[in-house]
Design a protein around this motif. Structure first.
Motif, PDB file in Angstrom:
ATOM      1  N   LEU A   6       0.829  -1.201   0.000  1.00  0.00           N
ATOM      2  CA  LEU A   6       0.000   0.000   0.000  1.00  0.00           C
ATOM      3  C   LEU A   6       0.865   1.252   0.000  1.00  0.00           C
ATOM      4  O   LEU A   6       0.607   2.195  -0.738  1.00  0.00           O
ATOM      5  CB  LEU A   6      -0.944   0.006   1.206  1.00  0.00           C
ATOM      6  CG  LEU A   6      -1.813   1.257   1.362  1.00  0.00           C
ATOM      7  CD1 LEU A   6      -2.679   1.504   0.133  1.00  0.00           C
ATOM      8  CD2 LEU A   6      -2.661   1.145   2.622  1.00  0.00           C
ATOM      9  N   GLU A   7       1.905   1.249   0.799  1.00  0.00           N
ATOM     10  CA  GLU A   7       2.819   2.397   0.859  1.00  0.00           C
ATOM     11  C   GLU A   7       3.435   2.668  -0.509  1.00  0.00           C
ATOM     12  O   GLU A   7       3.470   3.817  -0.974  1.00  0.00           O
ATOM     13  CB  GLU A   7       3.907   2.107   1.889  1.00  0.00           C
ATOM     14  CG  GLU A   7       4.811   3.256   2.197  1.00  0.00           C
ATOM     15  CD  GLU A   7       5.788   2.890   3.294  1.00  0.00           C
ATOM     16  OE1 GLU A   7       6.994   3.142   3.096  1.00  0.00           O
ATOM     17  OE2 GLU A   7       5.368   2.363   4.348  1.00  0.00           O
ATOM     18  N   LEU A   8       3.896   1.636  -1.185  1.00  0.00           N
ATOM     19  CA  LEU A   8       4.482   1.781  -2.517  1.00  0.00           C
ATOM     20  C   LEU A   8       3.436   2.309  -3.503  1.00  0.00           C
ATOM     21  O   LEU A   8       3.726   3.212  -4.296  1.00  0.00           O
ATOM     22  CB  LEU A   8       5.045   0.446  -2.999  1.00  0.00           C
ATOM     23  CG  LEU A   8       5.720   0.435  -4.359  1.00  0.00           C
ATOM     24  CD1 LEU A   8       6.919   1.384  -4.389  1.00  0.00           C
ATOM     25  CD2 LEU A   8       6.166  -0.967  -4.719  1.00  0.00           C
ATOM     26  N   TYR A   9       2.221   1.760  -3.451  1.00  0.00           N
ATOM     27  CA  TYR A   9       1.135   2.226  -4.313  1.00  0.00           C
ATOM     28  C   TYR A   9       0.895   3.722  -4.109  1.00  0.00           C
ATOM     29  O   TYR A   9       0.789   4.490  -5.069  1.00  0.00           O
ATOM     30  CB  TYR A   9      -0.144   1.428  -4.030  1.00  0.00           C
ATOM     31  CG  TYR A   9      -1.339   1.926  -4.795  1.00  0.00           C
ATOM     32  CD1 TYR A   9      -1.594   1.503  -6.092  1.00  0.00           C
ATOM     33  CD2 TYR A   9      -2.208   2.858  -4.224  1.00  0.00           C
ATOM     34  CE1 TYR A   9      -2.686   1.982  -6.806  1.00  0.00           C
ATOM     35  CE2 TYR A   9      -3.302   3.339  -4.927  1.00  0.00           C
ATOM     36  CZ  TYR A   9      -3.530   2.899  -6.220  1.00  0.00           C
ATOM     37  OH  TYR A   9      -4.602   3.375  -6.923  1.00  0.00           O
ATOM     38  N   LEU A  10       0.797   4.138  -2.864  1.00  0.00           N
ATOM     39  CA  LEU A  10       0.549   5.547  -2.554  1.00  0.00           C
ATOM     40  C   LEU A  10       1.683   6.433  -3.044  1.00  0.00           C
ATOM     41  O   LEU A  10       1.454   7.489  -3.629  1.00  0.00           O
ATOM     42  CB  LEU A  10       0.336   5.733  -1.053  1.00  0.00           C
ATOM     43  CG  LEU A  10      -0.932   5.092  -0.493  1.00  0.00           C
ATOM     44  CD1 LEU A  10      -0.920   5.147   1.026  1.00  0.00           C
ATOM     45  CD2 LEU A  10      -2.181   5.733  -1.067  1.00  0.00           C
ATOM     46  N   HIS A  11       2.915   6.017  -2.817  1.00  0.00           N
ATOM     47  CA  HIS A  11       4.067   6.817  -3.245  1.00  0.00           C
ATOM     48  C   HIS A  11       4.122   6.952  -4.763  1.00  0.00           C
ATOM     49  O   HIS A  11       4.539   7.995  -5.280  1.00  0.00           O
ATOM     50  CB  HIS A  11       5.360   6.227  -2.702  1.00  0.00           C
ATOM     51  CG  HIS A  11       5.518   6.410  -1.218  1.00  0.00           C
ATOM     52  ND1 HIS A  11       6.629   5.965  -0.545  1.00  0.00           N
ATOM     53  CD2 HIS A  11       4.727   6.991  -0.282  1.00  0.00           C
ATOM     54  CE1 HIS A  11       6.514   6.260   0.741  1.00  0.00           C
ATOM     55  NE2 HIS A  11       5.361   6.881   0.915  1.00  0.00           N
ATOM     56  N   GLN A  12       3.665   5.922  -5.472  1.00  0.00           N
ATOM     57  CA  GLN A  12       3.679   5.970  -6.932  1.00  0.00           C
ATOM     58  C   GLN A  12       2.506   6.760  -7.500  1.00  0.00           C
ATOM     59  O   GLN A  12       2.642   7.413  -8.533  1.00  0.00           O
ATOM     60  CB  GLN A  12       3.655   4.549  -7.509  1.00  0.00           C
ATOM     61  CG  GLN A  12       4.944   3.804  -7.305  1.00  0.00           C
ATOM     62  CD  GLN A  12       4.857   2.353  -7.764  1.00  0.00           C
ATOM     63  OE1 GLN A  12       3.777   1.809  -7.968  1.00  0.00           O
ATOM     64  NE2 GLN A  12       6.006   1.722  -7.910  1.00  0.00           N
TER      65      GLN A  12
END
Length: 149
Positions: A6-12
């Motif tokens: 989720l963190e990676l998704y949000l950052h992207q």
């Protein structure tokens, strides 16, 4: 979905989350916990900028509804419709936002309405915490629009 995914998704997909150095600490059926450090979110008083605190609360609430819908296999577009933020105390360091349903009984009605009408609203609460103390409170209404496969 794991907290790291989720963190990676949000950052992207939401570049501001990367600039704010947002981390996802927990994803559960009852809520999502998001963390943010002071440095990228600081104001002229060496405390967390109110806009950053509000953004973290909105993000925790949005992420909660988003991940819970995904876990139930429901694809949707999710947007915030309105919110209210109260700042109780200054935040001098890394803080967290803990999201939850305003009324746990509303979830089933929300998903049933979304499936039946293609659109539904739900209210999410979020408590900001710093050093174990409640320092802010958020209430937001989110609208989900079903995406057909």
């Amino acid at each position: 979905m794991t907290p790291k995914e989720l963190e990676l998704y949000l950052h992207q997909h939401i570049p501001l989350t990367n600039a704010m150095q947002i981390s996802i600490l927990e994803i559960a059926n009852e809520g999502v916990v998001v963390s943010a450090p002071l440095a990228p979110n600081i104001n002229h008083r060496d405390t967390v900028f109110g806009g950053s605190a509000s953004a973290v609360a909105i993000l925790a609430a949005w992420a909660f509804v988003h991940t819970r819908l995904l876990s139930e296999g429901i694809k949707s577009r999710l947007v915030i419709q309105r919110n209210k933020m109260e700042y109780d105390l200054p935040i001098d360091g890394t803080f967290t936002a803990h999201s939850s349903l305003a009324n746990p009984l509303d979830w089933d009605k929300f998903t049933q309405t979304l499936q039946r009408r293609g659109r539904a609203r739900i209210t999410i609460l979020c408590v900001l915490k710093y050093q174990g103390q409640d320092v802010g409170h958020f209430e937001g209404q989110f609208v989900a629009m079903k995406i057909d496969d």
